[in-house]
Scaffold this active site. Sequence first.
Site, PDB file in Angstrom:
ATOM      1  N   PHE A 149      -4.410  -4.512   0.120  1.00 51.91           N
ATOM      2  CA  PHE A 149      -5.312  -5.371  -0.649  1.00 51.91           C
ATOM      3  C   PHE A 149      -6.574  -5.741   0.117  1.00 51.91           C
ATOM      4  O   PHE A 149      -7.595  -6.069  -0.492  1.00 51.91           O
ATOM      5  CB  PHE A 149      -4.597  -6.654  -1.076  1.00 51.91           C
ATOM      6  N   LYS A 173      -2.378   5.160  -4.868  1.00 52.64           N
ATOM      7  CA  LYS A 173      -1.691   3.954  -5.344  1.00 52.64           C
ATOM      8  C   LYS A 173      -2.289   2.775  -4.584  1.00 52.64           C
ATOM      9  O   LYS A 173      -1.880   2.440  -3.494  1.00 52.64           O
ATOM     10  CB  LYS A 173      -0.180   4.058  -5.079  1.00 52.64           C
ATOM     11  N   CYS A 281      -6.716  -5.796   9.706  1.00 54.85           N
ATOM     12  CA  CYS A 281      -5.821  -5.394  10.788  1.00 54.85           C
ATOM     13  C   CYS A 281      -6.543  -5.287  12.119  1.00 54.85           C
ATOM     14  O   CYS A 281      -5.897  -5.181  13.162  1.00 54.85           O
ATOM     15  CB  CYS A 281      -5.127  -4.075  10.451  1.00 54.85           C
ATOM     16  N   GLU A 382       2.012 -11.256  12.855  1.00 55.66           N
ATOM     17  CA  GLU A 382       0.675 -10.972  12.341  1.00 55.66           C
ATOM     18  C   GLU A 382       0.407 -11.970  11.215  1.00 55.66           C
ATOM     19  O   GLU A 382       0.963 -11.855  10.123  1.00 55.66           O
ATOM     20  CB  GLU A 382       0.572  -9.537  11.815  1.00 55.66           C
TER      21      GLU A 382
END
Length: 499
Positions: A149, A173, A281, A382
Amino acid sequence: MKTVNHWIGGKTVEGASGNWGPVTDPATGAVTTQVALASVEEVDAAVTAARSAYATWGTSSLAQRTGILFRYRALLDAHRDDIAALITAEHGKVHSDALGEVARGLEIVELACGITTQLKGELSTQVASRVDVSSIRQPLGVVAGITPFNFPAMVPMWMFPLAIACGNTFVLKPSEKDPSAANFLAELASEAGLPDGVLNVVHGDKVAVDALLAHPDVSAVSFVGSTPIARYIHSTASANHKRVQALGGAKNHMLVLPDADLDAAADAAVSAAYGSAGERCMAISAVVAVSSIADELVEKIRERAEKIKIGPGDDPTSEMGPLITKAHRDKVASYVTGAAAQGAKVVLDGTGHTVDGFEDGHWIGLSLLDHVSTDSDAYRDEIFGPVLCVLRAETYEEGVALINASPFGNGTAIFTRDGGAARRFQLEIEAGMVGVNVPIPVPVGYHSFGGWKDSLFGDHHIYGNDGVHFYTRGKVVTTRWPDPSDAPTGVDLGFPRNH
């Protein structure tokens, strides 16, 4: 209410499963869109369309492919603002950040436009008498991408342009949390002349993911997301005999040495930790301050963080937007509220932040935690939000050992004026991407992106040379043509003579 359907075989295909997912405007908390969630049968329809298109696309000329990609690049450039607006509406990031995402995705489209040089083979002549050996690379067939996302346009563009440039067909996807950008990218590709079925977009949840991982006609899977899901994608797809590149999570460290420019380091820490609300990330989520500079560095970070303006992504004055969902906002907040009990000093607590007129949005302010221990939840996990942890180390060696002990190895950075220390760091640190006075060392498109350890599952990094190798497979051809003057020599069961 807006509805987002699938894109299969060059056209919009209405969802037939009867299952729909909500898409929320993070700034208001309101559900603005419903997205179709695919059944196994709908995933099969997308793969079937891709397999049918591969019959001709896989043997198409490089000139045809690059011609389409050049037109595609021009359309993407012309629609930068439109793509960014879709990202802001469903993800929440500020418009300038969304534009930056589109620009980084365009780098890979530009790389794909030059695929002719990337796919050149090799030739050795006269390896033996009248024997030549050549090496070529060929496409895999139907490949799939499963994307997160946090970058709904950039990460898909890290995958499908290169894959289709190499001659594959693609099933994407995207995240069901912000699906509209993916459909728009596919529509623009069709407008550029991409044949029907070469690029397909199927929306969904775990049902769709598992269908792609199990489908016998999918040859390879690319994934970007959290480490637990990356591990699942890798093990499941590999068990189904697919090639896999699965990029997982991160806990990126920034080592600040005593000789560093502390103002530059503080600027970098704030930008890298809180940009895109920390939902990336490559965010710096842990600063390791060496020796006596820690207190001064923390104060400089605090001063800067307090000035960041938080607001709706479509407000030009906003510097940081909301988080993607209320559930994620609450999870991020829990790390801050629990930090003090685990020994940290909460320098900034952003958990109570609201925005006037947007009280139902998924808001959280900037949080700064000092004296964080390596066994605390805020350090080990995280967080994927605007929370920066500061840890202390007495020496360079202690700082490096701390970083290398992390199970993650995505990206890291060092801030120093000492070239010798920087050189040691880039050789000694256990991470796939390293910055020297650069806080977010995301490689340019013609180098490859990827981490080490629990940040990557599979052998290939994404885009760059690794991307080309991932989406193709090598073949070696050994050729001997008889000379007109040759006489028959009979059968020889020994090894070919090379001399």
